[in-house]
Every structure is written in C-alpha cells, then in structure tokens.
Design an enzyme around this catalytic site. Sequence first.
Site, short mmCIF file in Angstrom:
data_model
loop_
_atom_site.label_atom_id
_atom_site.label_comp_id
_atom_site.label_asym_id
_atom_site.label_seq_id
_atom_site.Cartn_x
_atom_site.Cartn_y
_atom_site.Cartn_z
N CYS A 116 0.80 -1.24 -0.06
CA CYS A 116 -0.02 -0.01 0.01
C CYS A 116 0.78 1.32 0.03
CB CYS A 116 -0.83 0.04 1.14
SG CYS A 116 -2.49 -0.94 1.08
N CYS A 197 -8.30 -3.41 -3.91
CA CYS A 197 -7.82 -3.99 -4.80
C CYS A 197 -8.37 -5.51 -4.67
CB CYS A 197 -6.00 -4.03 -4.55
SG CYS A 197 -5.29 -2.33 -4.86
N CYS A 200 -6.88 -7.92 -1.85
CA CYS A 200 -7.02 -7.64 -0.76
C CYS A 200 -8.89 -7.43 -0.29
CB CYS A 200 -6.33 -6.55 -0.23
SG CYS A 200 -4.67 -6.66 -0.75
N CYS A 223 -5.09 1.80 4.46
CA CYS A 223 -4.20 1.48 3.57
C CYS A 223 -3.04 2.46 3.77
CB CYS A 223 -4.64 1.84 1.98
SG CYS A 223 -5.26 3.41 2.09
S1 SF4 Z 1 -4.68 -2.97 -1.17
FE1 SF4 Z 1 -3.43 -4.71 -1.30
S2 SF4 Z 1 -2.77 -5.00 -3.44
FE2 SF4 Z 1 -3.81 -2.88 -3.19
S3 SF4 Z 1 -1.90 -1.75 -2.71
FE3 SF4 Z 1 -2.71 -2.38 -0.81
S4 SF4 Z 1 -1.66 -4.37 -0.29
FE4 SF4 Z 1 -1.20 -3.76 -2.64
#
Ligand code: SF4
Length: 249
Positions: A116, A197, A200, A223
């Site tokens: 993130c 995303c 996740c 995040c």
């Molecule tokens: S939500 Fe998951 S895939 Fe998206 S940036 Fe964060 S850790 Fe990475």
Amino acid sequence: MLSVEDIARLSEEFETKSPQEIIEWAVGMYWPEIAMSSSFQTQSMPLLHMVTGLKRGMPVFFIDTGYHFWETLIFREFIASEWLINVIDLYRDPRWDVFIRQNARTLPLEDPNLCCYLHKVQPMQKALKDIKAWISGIRRDQTEVRAHAKILELQEDGLLKVNPLLNWTKADIKRYMEENNLPKHPLYEKGYRSVGCAPCTIAVGVNDDERAGRWAGRGKLECGLHTAMFSKKDISESQDEFHIDVTKV
Ligand code: SF4
C-alpha cells in the site's frame, strides 16, 4: 492564509453544515489548488457527484495500483466519461517496477503495508505536493481511525484535508444514492460493499461491517492514506531517496 486556530474553529462550525456547504467553502477558498481523491466504488459516488457538480474540472485523483478488479476500471471509465470528470491516474514510481515485477503475486499477501505504501501512499503524496487542499470521502462510521478524524485537518506540511462526509453514515450514502439515482459499482450486488484491490478484497454478508471484506483476517484496516503515516513532507524532502518505514502504518 488561515491560522491553526481558524481551522480548528471552522472545523467545529462545519460539524453542523451539509457536505455541500463544506465543499463550497473549500472550493471558494482554495481553487485551483484543490483536488479530490476517489476509489470509484459505490460509496464514493455521492461525494463525486457533489464535488464534480459544484466545480467542473475539479482534479479527481484515482490511484491505479495495477491490482484493481477490471470491473473497477470499467466503472471508472464509464463514470468519468458520463459525468465529464477530470480524472488523473496516479501510479507507483517506476523505480519500483523491477521489485514489483519480481514480487507482484506475493507482496500484497506477505507485506500489504509495504504494498500500500508503494502503490497508494507515495503516489498520493507526490500528487498533492503542489496542492493546498485535498477533499476526501472518509466517514466516522467506517473505521476506528476515521472515528477520530476532524472535518478540517491541517497536516504538518501545510496540506489541508477536507472531509465533507465525515458525519454521514451508511444510511446517508444509501439515501443520497437513491434520491439522485446514482449508479453502483458492478460488484456491489455481489457482496462487495467496499471495493479495493482484488488481492485484498472479498465479498461480505449483508449484515457484515461495510469494510469487513478489506484485508480480511490480516489485521489491517487502513491503506495508510488516512493514518499518521501520510505526510507529503516525506516525499517533498526526499524525492530521490525513498525511506520506507512501514512501522508507521
Ligand atoms: S490494497 Fe492490497 S494490492 Fe492494493 S496496494 Fe494495498 S496491499 Fe497492495
């Protein structure tokens, strides 16, 4: 320029104002050095509708992590073209490309904080470097961190964060969506109440918490865009050198 005391007083006053009144104040005060961010999910629609309706040409930052559901990207294209939105896509710094290519599958699962940070926090820090005010759609009923937020938050680096929907609830979002006949993200009816995303995000039950499907079972709720780790000072002072301190997430 407003003092820290002015901002604290205004933030208190705005507790009883409507989101539209807060947005109008922010646009009047900071245009053209103001922008909003959006993840283009269902709960983002009311703020997008209000802001882009009040100020044509408002820059809308969309963080393209490369991990989005294709439905999110299609929905973003549809809304941007239907509502004539000035969407600005943000991407990770290319200096991380080799590292990400080597770890693309494992990084979100093994180190979501770092993932993130590289894909969301740093690109947003960079985008806000020349902006004075940032309109965000967070609500107090979403997470413990957000429950303590203020409508106006002045960061150490001088960036003013404006949170017009802070006092709204899930029910307010639903009501505004229905009153204005706003479209929903294609995955909403499949149980994706909050969409991030793909690696996740999972679908949740109708009675589950709205954000229960985000980083489910991994002890992560945010995040980093709306936590203490976010400060554009980090990137403005170290453009050529990244300092990754994931313990601050
Ligand atoms: S939500 Fe998951 S895939 Fe998206 S940036 Fe964060 S850790 Fe990475």
